[in-house]
Design an enzyme around this catalytic site. Sequence first.
Site, PDB file in Angstrom:
ATOM      1  N   PRO A   1      -2.948  20.994 -13.101  1.00 21.12           N
ATOM      2  CG  PRO A   1      -3.507  21.744 -10.970  1.00 21.12           C
ATOM      3  CD  PRO A   1      -3.897  20.744 -12.016  1.00 21.12           C
ATOM      4  CB  CYS A   2       2.014  24.397 -13.386  1.00 14.20           C
ATOM      5  SG  CYS A   2       3.755  24.673 -13.068  1.00 14.20           S
ATOM      6  CG  PHE A   3       2.198  25.291  -8.383  1.00 14.50           C
ATOM      7  CD1 PHE A   3       3.230  25.453  -7.475  1.00 14.50           C
ATOM      8  CD2 PHE A   3       2.061  26.229  -9.391  1.00 14.50           C
ATOM      9  CE1 PHE A   3       4.108  26.525  -7.565  1.00 14.50           C
ATOM     10  CE2 PHE A   3       2.928  27.313  -9.491  1.00 14.50           C
ATOM     11  CZ  PHE A   3       3.955  27.455  -8.570  1.00 14.50           C
TER      12      PHE A   3
END
Length: 260
Positions: A142-144
């Site tokens: 995921p991006c985070f």
Amino acid sequence: MADHRIRWQHLVSAPLPGAANMAWDDALMARARRTGHAVLRVYAWQSPTLSLGRNQAARDAYDTDAAARLGVEFVRRPTGGRALLHWHEVTYSVTAPDAFDATLRGAYDRINALLLHALRELGVPAHLAAPAKRTIAPGLAPCFDQPSAGEIVANGAKLVGSAQWRADGALLQHGSILVEDDQPLIGQVLRRPQPAPPPAATLARLVTPTPAFHDVAAKLVDALRVLSPDTAPLEPDAELERDVRAATARYADPEWTWRR
């Protein structure tokens, strides 16, 4: 961020489905190209939505039946980057002509200055991430899961995930300010398990009481007024609404969502 050559406007949108949210950002980018005006838009999501990066390989990677059981929808962004789960967050977009800043990095830094101003007004100890020791590889993480250099972090964790796209004389940058950390939900809709991401920074962990959507939106608009005092609310016209309808059909098309 202020630029007296460019007229700035702002728009706070009601929660919308994923395809409509991407369509508004796309249509506002077309409007920036057409008019030379810039818009700060602040918005939310009607249901949990996993957005895929423009060129992210995603076909057959996600269990759409599991996603349906969890109420998670899918949309593919016009911008690049990795998967992101939108739900308990405040989302922003900036659409502007290239005259706003000729370089991707320059525009990114100027928009970050607006975001940092708003977050600090909310009492968030936000700052920019230092350069990472290694480049973040593309993939299904995921991006985070970790910040890139120049992204906004707090207490060592990523708070804002942003992506930018430029085409034909205009730019779109949009991103998520997490209110709560919904990113682990991504792992529940992957066909193959991935390592759990580290906790992201969230407004709920950083500020007491947790700011409501309208409080964050107001601080973002106030930050724009500080940096561009002549900003005014955007009143959508027939041409913009026509573009939104056309773009919504494109972003709702599975051929686009699962193009890769």
